[in-house]
Design a protein around this motif. Structure first.
Motif, short mmCIF file in Angstrom:
data_model
loop_
_atom_site.label_atom_id
_atom_site.label_comp_id
_atom_site.label_asym_id
_atom_site.label_seq_id
_atom_site.Cartn_x
_atom_site.Cartn_y
_atom_site.Cartn_z
N GLU B 102 19.15 16.82 -21.62
CA GLU B 102 17.43 17.55 -21.51
C GLU B 102 17.61 18.81 -21.46
OE1 GLU B 102 19.83 16.42 -17.68
OE2 GLU B 102 19.51 15.53 -19.69
N GLU B 103 16.08 19.20 -21.67
CA GLU B 103 16.01 20.80 -21.67
C GLU B 103 16.64 21.54 -20.16
OE1 GLU B 103 11.86 21.66 -23.38
OE2 GLU B 103 11.97 19.72 -22.55
N THR B 104 16.34 20.86 -19.20
CA THR B 104 17.06 21.45 -18.00
C THR B 104 18.51 21.58 -17.67
OG1 THR B 104 16.72 19.19 -16.87
CG2 THR B 104 14.71 21.14 -16.87
N ALA B 105 19.30 21.03 -18.48
CA ALA B 105 20.81 20.83 -18.48
C ALA B 105 21.31 22.22 -18.23
CB ALA B 105 21.44 20.07 -19.69
N GLY B 106 22.35 22.25 -17.50
CA GLY B 106 23.06 23.75 -17.46
C GLY B 106 23.95 23.70 -18.63
N LEU B 107 24.51 24.97 -18.73
CA LEU B 107 25.40 25.61 -19.91
C LEU B 107 26.64 24.60 -19.89
CD1 LEU B 107 24.69 29.20 -20.65
CD2 LEU B 107 23.63 27.21 -21.64
N LEU B 108 27.28 24.66 -18.82
CA LEU B 108 28.67 24.11 -18.53
C LEU B 108 28.63 22.37 -18.82
CD1 LEU B 108 31.30 24.71 -18.05
CD2 LEU B 108 31.02 24.22 -15.51
N ARG B 109 27.63 21.89 -18.18
CA ARG B 109 27.30 20.40 -18.51
C ARG B 109 27.24 20.16 -20.00
NH1 ARG B 109 25.13 15.48 -18.37
NH2 ARG B 109 22.73 15.46 -19.13
N ALA B 110 26.51 21.25 -20.66
CA ALA B 110 26.52 21.13 -22.34
C ALA B 110 27.72 21.25 -22.89
CB ALA B 110 25.49 22.16 -22.74
N VAL B 111 28.50 22.29 -22.49
CA VAL B 111 29.85 22.25 -23.07
C VAL B 111 30.75 21.18 -22.72
CG1 VAL B 111 32.12 23.60 -22.83
CG2 VAL B 111 29.89 24.87 -22.64
N ALA B 112 30.54 20.38 -21.61
CA ALA B 112 31.41 19.31 -21.25
C ALA B 112 30.81 18.15 -22.03
CB ALA B 112 31.18 19.02 -19.70
N MET B 113 29.52 17.87 -22.26
CA MET B 113 29.19 16.95 -23.22
C MET B 113 29.62 17.02 -24.63
SD MET B 113 27.12 14.69 -21.60
CE MET B 113 25.98 13.90 -22.86
N LEU B 114 29.82 18.41 -25.27
CA LEU B 114 30.11 18.77 -26.54
C LEU B 114 31.85 18.18 -26.61
CD1 LEU B 114 28.42 21.73 -26.96
CD2 LEU B 114 28.34 20.04 -28.67
N ARG B 115 32.37 18.59 -25.59
CA ARG B 115 33.99 18.33 -25.53
C ARG B 115 34.13 16.87 -25.40
NH1 ARG B 115 37.24 17.63 -20.97
NH2 ARG B 115 39.50 18.49 -21.26
N GLN B 116 33.51 15.95 -24.64
CA GLN B 116 33.57 14.91 -24.37
C GLN B 116 33.46 13.91 -25.51
OE1 GLN B 116 32.07 12.96 -20.66
NE2 GLN B 116 33.94 12.38 -20.71
N HIS B 117 32.29 14.10 -26.19
CA HIS B 117 32.07 13.41 -27.58
C HIS B 117 32.63 14.05 -28.86
CE1 HIS B 117 29.34 10.80 -25.29
NE2 HIS B 117 29.00 11.62 -24.44
N ASN B 118 33.04 15.09 -28.68
CA ASN B 118 33.95 15.79 -29.89
C ASN B 118 32.68 16.06 -30.73
OD1 ASN B 118 35.90 16.98 -31.03
ND2 ASN B 118 36.83 14.99 -32.00
N LEU B 119 31.83 16.89 -30.34
CA LEU B 119 30.63 17.30 -31.23
C LEU B 119 30.75 18.75 -31.45
CD1 LEU B 119 27.89 15.05 -29.83
CD2 LEU B 119 29.12 14.73 -31.98
N ARG B 120 29.84 19.13 -32.62
CA ARG B 120 30.12 20.49 -32.88
C ARG B 120 28.59 21.12 -32.39
NH1 ARG B 120 34.36 23.21 -34.49
NH2 ARG B 120 35.83 21.50 -35.19
#
Lengths: 429, 162
Positions: B102-120
């Protein structure tokens, strides 16, 4: 009477479930074994102690020992090295590649079980055929069949042989003198027939020859140090198999001893190693042993042997041929392991009733070994190459197997029958 | 800092009925690695990755052999192309389930999501599921590094492609 009927029912339902593949065969075997012991205890004909005694630990030990040795050798890339070398040796000629990979598969499967052999050789086969630009199907199907054929040659080559050797007291050398020469002839027949049946695919010129020659086998061998150590120990184990009888060693002790030595020498990561061991196969065997033990305790095997012994007076050679074909046809549609485990007590019972058992053991081994080639589900190696090919653009279908595998199975069984009859006196000794 | 502060708002997306061939055009024309798939109300329903499209020509042995170092020439499969029939299939057939924040997500949470789902790239959606932006691993990662306060550069707005 009631114990007998209930034991037969438990075994028949279990076999049906294994056949249907609706439930994993190991789950069926474990549940069936527990039910057999439970019923045996209630009706007082089969106890826990007898159930434990029914498990053939010589078979399980030999399988586990060999599985551990393969698990140590596999990550070294040694088999990859062999298959890539075969690819280079063929210089990209599909017919040569077919023969070389087939020969490699058969030789490897003489020492390792068929499924392991196929799992090790098939990926490199797909690699070579894809970069060559030829169909992988003749190679994969041929490898499954030739590994099943090669496995018949030795005591350790496939699970039915391990079971039969243990039950009949046949040694490694017995297999080398009785099974190996016959397998050599059958192998040539199978190879020639497969080459003929796949002539359209194998005679098509490959699109790209140079790429195969650019593969570097030494780079495929990841860990020569470990491979060398395990191979030295494997060689020593094979040498011990030759002198197994005079030294009074069981195959299980040799295999587990070799595994122990290799473990101590290479000290692999045990967690990784144990992931490569097929525990479910070992549990499947144990469960089947316990169920068949229940049949025996209920007197079913004895009664069955008595029935078959009625046919006394029938020439032994005919009896052997009948066993060979019945087992072969059954093995084409059912896993040959349950068939072998179920027939072992029958043949033992026949032996006890005064029937000559030796030729029947060989008939059982040949029937179980070659019969599996008949259908796509006849042997586990077939299932493995078929499921591997499912991810590819042209998968191996059941219909294709019936057109290529079934004639090969029938031809090998006919040749086996001829040799069995011609050299019958040899199989009596 | 929130993800909405650094995300790209001009998002290239497709609908599920677009063909793989059309998606290939967009990957090339816009030099992107992720195509969010949206419905007619611009709600995120899936993602099409460049890597998934490349997988269409990946030889079978790549999935079967762990270490390919010894294969120096891919020979006949090197020039393999997907068939017209495959290119004519809809993106719905190849797309992945969407992963978004969501738009309010923090940056570290976003990094963790990218990492966990192995996305670019990570799509960003509004409360009603509408696609509102996208941020690449580099966008989010660089913005997070800036927040550490040790870099002399302070350019946190994404400018380049993904």
């Amino acid at each position: 009477m009631i114990p007998g009927i209930l034991s037969i029912l438990i075994f028949a339902v279990s076999l049906g479930l294994i056949l249907s593949e609706k439930v994993h065969r190991t789950i069926v075997a474990i549940v069936g074994a527990v039910v057999a012991v439970g019923v045996g205890k209630i009706l007082n004909f089969y106890s826990e102690a007898e159930a434990l005694k029914a498990i053939d630990f010589n078979t399980l030990g030999l399988l586990l020992g060999m599985m551990m040795i393969v698990a140590m050798l596999e990550p070294t890339g040694f088999f990859q090295y062999l298959a890539v070398s075969a690819g280079r040796l063929s210089r990209g000629n599909p017919v040569w590649l077919f023969m070389l990979l087939g020969a490699l598969t058969s030789v490897v499967s003489m020492f390792l079980d068929n499924v392991t052999t196929v799992v090790l050789i098939a990926p490199v086969t797909v690699l070579i055929t894809e970069i060559l630009g030829v169909s992988a199907i003749p190679f994969l199907l041929g490898e499954a069949i030739l590994s099943n054929v090669g496995g018949v040659a030795t005591l350790v080559g496939d699970p039915p042989n391990v079971l039969i050797g243990s039950a009949a007291g046949l040694s490694f050398n017995d297999f080398l003198t009785h099974a190996l020469p016959l397998v050599a002839v059958v192998w040539l027949v199978a190879l020639w027939l497969l080459r003929y049946l796949f002539r359209a695919e194998l005679d098509a010129p490959p699109a790209n020859l140079e790429a195969v020659m650019k593969m570097n086998p030494t780079e495929a061998l990841e860990d020569w140090k470990t491979a060398r150590r395990v191979l030295i120990i494997l060689g020593a184990a094979v040498a011990l198999f030759f002198v197994q009888e005079p030294l009074r060693l069981t195959p299980a002790l040799i295999a587990l001893g070799a595994a122990a030595a290799a473990l101590a020498w290479t000290r692999p990561n045990m967690h990784e190693l144990f992931k490569r061991i097929e525990w479910s196969v070992l549990m499947f065997f144990a469960g089947l042993f316990v169920m068949v033990g229940g049949l025996e305790a209920a007197g079913v095997m004895h009664a069955l042997a008595g029935l078959v012994a009625q046919a006394q007076g029938m020439p032994m050679v005919l009896f052997g041929v009948i066993v060979l074909w019945v087992v072969a046809l059954a093995s084409a549609v059912v896993d040959n392991v349950p068939i072998t485990i179920a027939l072992i007590p029958v043949i033992q019972g026949l032996g006890a009733a005064g029937v000559e058992a030796a030729p029947l053991w060989w008939a059982l081994a040949f029937g179980a070994g070659f019969g599996g080639n008949g259908t796509i589900i006849g042997a586990t190696a077939n299932v493995v190459v078929a499921s591997l090919s499912e991810r590819m653009s042209t998968p191996i279908t059941s219909a294709l197997w019936n057109k290529r595998g079934l004639p090969t199975m029938l031809a090998t069984c006919v040749v086996t029958t001829i040799l069995y009859v011609l050299f019958f006196p040899l199989f009596r000794g | 800092m929130k993800i909405s502060d650094i995300m790209k708002r001009d998002v290239v997306s497709v609908t599920a009925s677009a063909t793989i061939g059309q998606a290939v055009d967009l990957f090339v024309a816009r030099r992107i690695g992720t195509l969010p798939v949206v419905d007619e109300a611009n709600r995120l329903v899936g993602m099409l990755l460049l890597s998934d499209v490349l997988e269409l020509v990946m030889p079978d042995f790549v999935r079967m052999i762990e270490d390919l170092d010894f294969v120096h020439d891919f020979g006949a499969v090197e020039t393999q192309k997907p068939s017209q029939a495959i290119l004519a299939r809809s993106t719905a057939a190849v797309m992945k389930k969407p992963v978004s924040v969501e738009e309010t997500a923090g940056l570290l949470r976003a990094v963790a999501m990218l990492r966990q789902h192995n996305l670019r790239d990570l799509p960003i959606v509004a409360d009603d599921g509408r696609l509102v932006g996208i941020a690449s691993r580099v966008d989010v990662g660089a913005a997070l590094l800036v927040s550490w306060g040790i870099s002399r550069s302070s350019n946190t707005t994404a400018t380049g492609g993904t």
